[in-house]
Enzyme design. Structure first.
Site, short mmCIF file in Angstrom:
data_model
loop_
_atom_site.label_atom_id
_atom_site.label_comp_id
_atom_site.label_asym_id
_atom_site.label_seq_id
_atom_site.Cartn_x
_atom_site.Cartn_y
_atom_site.Cartn_z
N HIS A 184 -3.22 -3.95 4.37
CA HIS A 184 -2.59 -2.71 3.93
C HIS A 184 -1.99 -2.88 2.53
CE1 HIS A 184 0.15 0.72 4.03
NE2 HIS A 184 -0.19 1.05 5.24
N GLU A 288 -6.33 0.31 1.08
CA GLU A 288 -6.36 -0.64 2.20
C GLU A 288 -7.80 -0.81 2.69
OE1 GLU A 288 -3.68 1.31 5.00
OE2 GLU A 288 -2.72 2.20 3.24
O1 TA6 Z 1 -1.90 3.38 5.73
C1 TA6 Z 1 -1.21 4.60 5.62
C2 TA6 Z 1 -0.13 4.64 6.68
O2 TA6 Z 1 -0.68 4.62 7.97
C3 TA6 Z 1 0.73 5.89 6.42
O3 TA6 Z 1 0.50 6.87 7.39
C4 TA6 Z 1 2.16 5.34 6.41
O4 TA6 Z 1 2.71 5.38 7.70
C5 TA6 Z 1 1.92 3.92 5.91
O5 TA6 Z 1 0.73 3.50 6.58
C6 TA6 Z 1 3.09 2.97 6.06
O6 TA6 Z 1 3.24 2.60 7.40
P1 TA6 Z 1 4.48 1.63 7.76
O7 TA6 Z 1 4.44 1.45 9.24
O8 TA6 Z 1 4.27 0.33 7.01
O9 TA6 Z 1 5.71 2.36 7.23
#
Ligand code: TA6
Length: 314
Positions: A184, A288
């Site tokens: 991510h 990601e």
């Molecule tokens: O990858 C995008 C996502 O799924 C968004 O929806 C947002 O929630 C982000 O990840 C961050 O997630 P986190 O659990 O690290 O705050």
């Protein structure tokens, strides 16, 4: 033994962490290439340095790459100044390792792997001069109580003029299981309004801002003027981030990871995240690489491996 005491609302590792870190450095350190040091909130982190001047910092907590400085000396990853560095909590920035669940579900958001401390399995300086770190995580009873599928994970960082990541998952149980996973990655950009993501034209996407509605990307260059949260399904194995303000391009190459997620929280979501500064959204973009849309099935005893490589060009 690393004990954690609570002072105020942040756990402070006892001074016992210092000898543990010294011992890790004695065992795994390589002069001029690998050192194990005390990072934020006394958490251990591994610092990799390459002869080109590039360097990377990886916390054992979550096997979390928090910094990648390329050979020009510039930081390529975003790390929130409000990021937590606490056992059991994710670090906001760098490369959160997502396994065995991407996004929301029965487990904590984005799964378990980023919430636990990993072990150092191996450190190497290769004949090419590249520096390689391997971390591993075995499922514990605490994890299995949440997700009853025994697993062994390996996370490898290869640093040379570029940065490459290998993530392996082995099903160490006697039954098949299915998982979703991602790297991510938070990239640092000078100005999100002068940032584009290239290479996704013609790809089908699910738009989280439209309740998952699907559409086909029509733009060659994806620009940002609002909260953006899109899963590009079966995306090409190379996509690029164009940081126009810095006049540079970051190329992201993936293998055995079908999907790409593009995310920027923009103003309102940024304000709702306690570990993200209200004014930080202009300086980051997540691109990601993941197995997100469709869970990956893994037979008993089987091994899954994926790779992602980051490089910078002008
Ligand atoms: O990858 C995008 C996502 O799924 C968004 O929806 C947002 O929630 C982000 O990840 C961050 O997630 P986190 O659990 O690290 O705050």
């Amino acid at each position: 033994m690393m004990r954690i005491r609570i002072r105020g609302n942040a756990p402070v590792l006892s001074m016992e962490s210092a000898p543990m870190i010294d011992a890790l450095n004695q065992k795994h350190g390589i002069p001029g290439a690998v050192s194990v040091v005390e990072g934020k909130n006394h958490l251990p982190k591994v610092v990799l340095t390459h002869r080109s001047g590039s360097r990377a910092e990886i916390y054992l907590h979550g096997a979390h790459v928090c910094s990648w400085v390329d050979s020009t000396g510039e930081e390529r990853f975003f790390l929130s100044r409000e990021a937590w560095f606490e056992p059991g909590k994710p670090i906001r920035g760098g490369i959160p390792v997502i396994f065995p669940q991407f996004g929301a579900g029965p487990l904590p958001p984005h799964g378990l792997a980023r919430l636990y401390s990993w072990e150092i399995a191996r450190t190497e300086r290769l004949p090419s001069g590249a520096v390689r770190l391997r971390l591993c995580l075995d499922s514990t009873p605490e994890m299995l109580a949440q997700w009853p599928h025994p697993f062994h994970l390996e996370f490898e960082v290869l640093l040379d003029e570029a940065l490459a990541i290998v993530l392996r998952a082995k099903n160490t149980s006697g039954e098949p299981f299915a998982f979703t996973s991602a790297l991510h990655t938070y990239f640092a950009v000078q100005d999100i309004k002068r940032t584009k993501v290239l290479g996704l034209k013609g790809v089908t996407l699910a738009d989280a801002m439209q309740k998952g509605a699907r559409e086909v990307e029509t733009r060659e260059a994806i620009a940002f003027d609002r909260e953006t949260d899109r899963v590009y399904v079966q995306a090409p194995d190379a996509v690029r981030i164009r940081d126009e303000a810095r006049d540079l391009t970051i190329t992201i190459e993936k293998s055995n990871l079908p999907d790409v997620v593009v995310w920027n929280p923009w103003i309102e979501k940024a304000r709702r995240m306690p570990d993200f500064g209200d004014e930080e959204y202009p300086f980051m973009v997540c691109v990601e690489t993941g197995q997100v849309e469709k869970p990956r099935s893994l037979a008993a005893g089987a091994l899954w491996e994926c790779r992602t490589r980051f490089s910078v060009s002008r």
